[in-house]
Design a protein around this motif. Sequence first.
Motif, mmCIF file in Angstrom:
data_model
loop_
_atom_site.group_PDB
_atom_site.id
_atom_site.type_symbol
_atom_site.label_atom_id
_atom_site.label_comp_id
_atom_site.label_asym_id
_atom_site.label_seq_id
_atom_site.Cartn_x
_atom_site.Cartn_y
_atom_site.Cartn_z
ATOM 1 N N SER A 66 8.776 6.138 1.432
ATOM 2 C CA SER A 66 8.982 7.564 1.709
ATOM 3 C C SER A 66 10.078 7.824 2.740
ATOM 4 O O SER A 66 10.450 8.980 2.970
ATOM 5 C CB SER A 66 7.670 8.194 2.201
ATOM 6 O OG SER A 66 7.263 7.598 3.426
ATOM 7 N N LYS A 67 10.604 6.758 3.348
ATOM 8 C CA LYS A 67 11.588 6.932 4.420
ATOM 9 C C LYS A 67 12.947 6.329 4.084
ATOM 10 O O LYS A 67 13.792 6.175 4.963
ATOM 11 C CB LYS A 67 11.047 6.316 5.705
ATOM 12 C CG LYS A 67 9.765 6.976 6.206
ATOM 13 C CD LYS A 67 9.262 6.325 7.489
ATOM 14 C CE LYS A 67 7.985 7.012 7.974
ATOM 15 N NZ LYS A 67 7.465 6.382 9.221
ATOM 16 N N ILE A 68 13.173 6.004 2.822
ATOM 17 C CA ILE A 68 14.456 5.427 2.427
ATOM 18 C C ILE A 68 15.554 6.483 2.561
ATOM 19 O O ILE A 68 15.448 7.574 1.998
ATOM 20 C CB ILE A 68 14.406 4.905 0.981
ATOM 21 C CG1 ILE A 68 13.348 3.799 0.846
ATOM 22 C CG2 ILE A 68 15.776 4.385 0.546
ATOM 23 C CD1 ILE A 68 13.120 3.354 -0.580
ATOM 24 N N ASN B 173 0.807 -1.223 0.000
ATOM 25 C CA ASN B 173 0.000 0.000 0.000
ATOM 26 C C ASN B 173 0.841 1.275 0.000
ATOM 27 O O ASN B 173 0.335 2.348 -0.353
ATOM 28 C CB ASN B 173 -0.935 0.018 1.214
ATOM 29 C CG ASN B 173 -2.073 -0.979 1.090
ATOM 30 O OD1 ASN B 173 -2.375 -1.478 0.010
ATOM 31 N ND2 ASN B 173 -2.712 -1.291 2.198
ATOM 32 N N VAL B 174 2.096 1.168 0.423
ATOM 33 C CA VAL B 174 2.971 2.350 0.436
ATOM 34 C C VAL B 174 4.058 2.234 -0.630
ATOM 35 O O VAL B 174 5.142 2.811 -0.504
ATOM 36 C CB VAL B 174 3.593 2.571 1.836
ATOM 37 C CG1 VAL B 174 2.501 2.867 2.852
ATOM 38 C CG2 VAL B 174 4.416 1.358 2.293
ATOM 39 N N SER B 175 3.764 1.465 -1.687
ATOM 40 C CA SER B 175 4.691 1.270 -2.813
ATOM 41 C C SER B 175 5.974 0.580 -2.399
ATOM 42 O O SER B 175 7.043 0.802 -2.970
ATOM 43 C CB SER B 175 5.013 2.611 -3.487
ATOM 44 O OG SER B 175 3.842 3.221 -3.977
ATOM 45 N N GLY B 176 5.865 -0.278 -1.372
ATOM 46 C CA GLY B 176 6.999 -1.079 -0.972
ATOM 47 C C GLY B 176 8.048 -0.291 -0.215
ATOM 48 O O GLY B 176 7.746 0.655 0.507
ATOM 49 N N GLY B 177 9.300 -0.697 -0.403
ATOM 50 C CA GLY B 177 10.380 -0.049 0.315
ATOM 51 C C GLY B 177 11.648 -0.884 0.269
ATOM 52 O O GLY B 177 11.822 -1.741 -0.603
ATOM 53 N N VAL B 178 12.521 -0.641 1.227
ATOM 54 C CA VAL B 178 13.835 -1.270 1.260
ATOM 55 C C VAL B 178 14.014 -2.097 2.530
ATOM 56 O O VAL B 178 13.603 -1.684 3.618
ATOM 57 C CB VAL B 178 14.946 -0.196 1.184
ATOM 58 C CG1 VAL B 178 16.272 -0.721 1.705
ATOM 59 C CG2 VAL B 178 15.113 0.296 -0.245
ATOM 60 N N TYR B 179 14.631 -3.270 2.365
ATOM 61 C CA TYR B 179 15.116 -4.071 3.492
ATOM 62 C C TYR B 179 16.632 -4.098 3.370
ATOM 63 O O TYR B 179 17.162 -4.395 2.301
ATOM 64 C CB TYR B 179 14.569 -5.493 3.453
ATOM 65 C CG TYR B 179 13.083 -5.571 3.648
ATOM 66 C CD1 TYR B 179 12.539 -5.620 4.930
ATOM 67 C CD2 TYR B 179 12.227 -5.565 2.555
ATOM 68 C CE1 TYR B 179 11.164 -5.664 5.105
ATOM 69 C CE2 TYR B 179 10.853 -5.608 2.730
ATOM 70 C CZ TYR B 179 10.333 -5.656 4.005
ATOM 71 O OH TYR B 179 8.981 -5.683 4.180
#
Length: 346
Positions: A259-261, A236-242
């Motif tokens: 948005s927090k990368i 829902n938040v366009s994914g992200g980074v692990y």
Amino acid sequence: MHALSTFLLCALPLTAFAGQSHRGARYYYERKLHGTRSSSGSTCTKPPSTNSTYKLADLYQGSNFFEGWNFFTGSDPTHGNVEFVSQKDAQSQGLAVVNSDNTTVIGVDDKSTVPKGGNRNSVRISSKKSYSSGLFIADFGAMPAGCGIWPAWWSAGPNWPTSGEVDVVEGINNQKNNQYTLHSGSSNGTCTLDKNATEDFTSNVLGTQCQSSNGDDSGCGFSDPDPTSFGQGFNNVSGGVYAHLWNNEGIKMWHFARSKIPSDITAKKPNPTSWPTPAAAWSSKTCDISNHFFDHALTIDTTVCGDWAGDAYASSGCPGTCSDLVADPKNFVDAKWKINYIAVYQ
């Protein structure tokens, strides 16, 4: 195209849902795919200590993404209702593709009708290179989500659990919170998670005993309280980074929503010392990381039902039975990994 560097890294394991075992995938993976510590004849050197400066060693992205990966074929070692297919079959069936925007998509067949309780085609890939330390960053635009689905981003070495397993992304069904887990063997001393240690982390401890076996493989791990860390919430938040940092001081894992990368990750000049508190952390003070985790192949897979998602299906608020769910292709429209890139730094 990713660079084919010659260094090796060593990793760790992931866990299952609190109080539940998900044996099989990792256990059989190690035995079936590796068998011995190093089939290439290479040796695993002791990982370096933490350094704030990292250089890109391998980049898996774009049109050459699949050149760096092997496709596991056959039935699922965790007894899921899937058949893992070859690269040729996966690409011809649209289950492993690289889009024009350089995103890589791997998923579960969402077009065929299969019998109730039958097997649906899926993809499981493992890196051709093995690692014994490093900084690993995976940018996912989306992950498989929904009832009956069991996705994982993890790594493991030969002779499971002797060389360990590291689970960075794992969960099942409608689970909202990602689980981070390590699995270790017993031959190299004890390996535990000390929840009272000075290591800082933001997640909730699920278990402290990392030692695993075929009959007891819960491992030591955490549940991330962030609802954007797994499944539909992540999508829902366009994914992200692990990101996970693995060296002789320990293992640390972070999750960053899109948005927090951190800008240094986007610039491919990562500096973990500038990042916020990790979601999960294991210290070498209670586990000799270099002796327990080495020669890991990176792995991405999606299974359906199986030893964990199937066993927990009824208690997950999912309709009907997992066996019924497999038959309808519409249930697998969202069972896809969308990979922007996977980078390995040293």
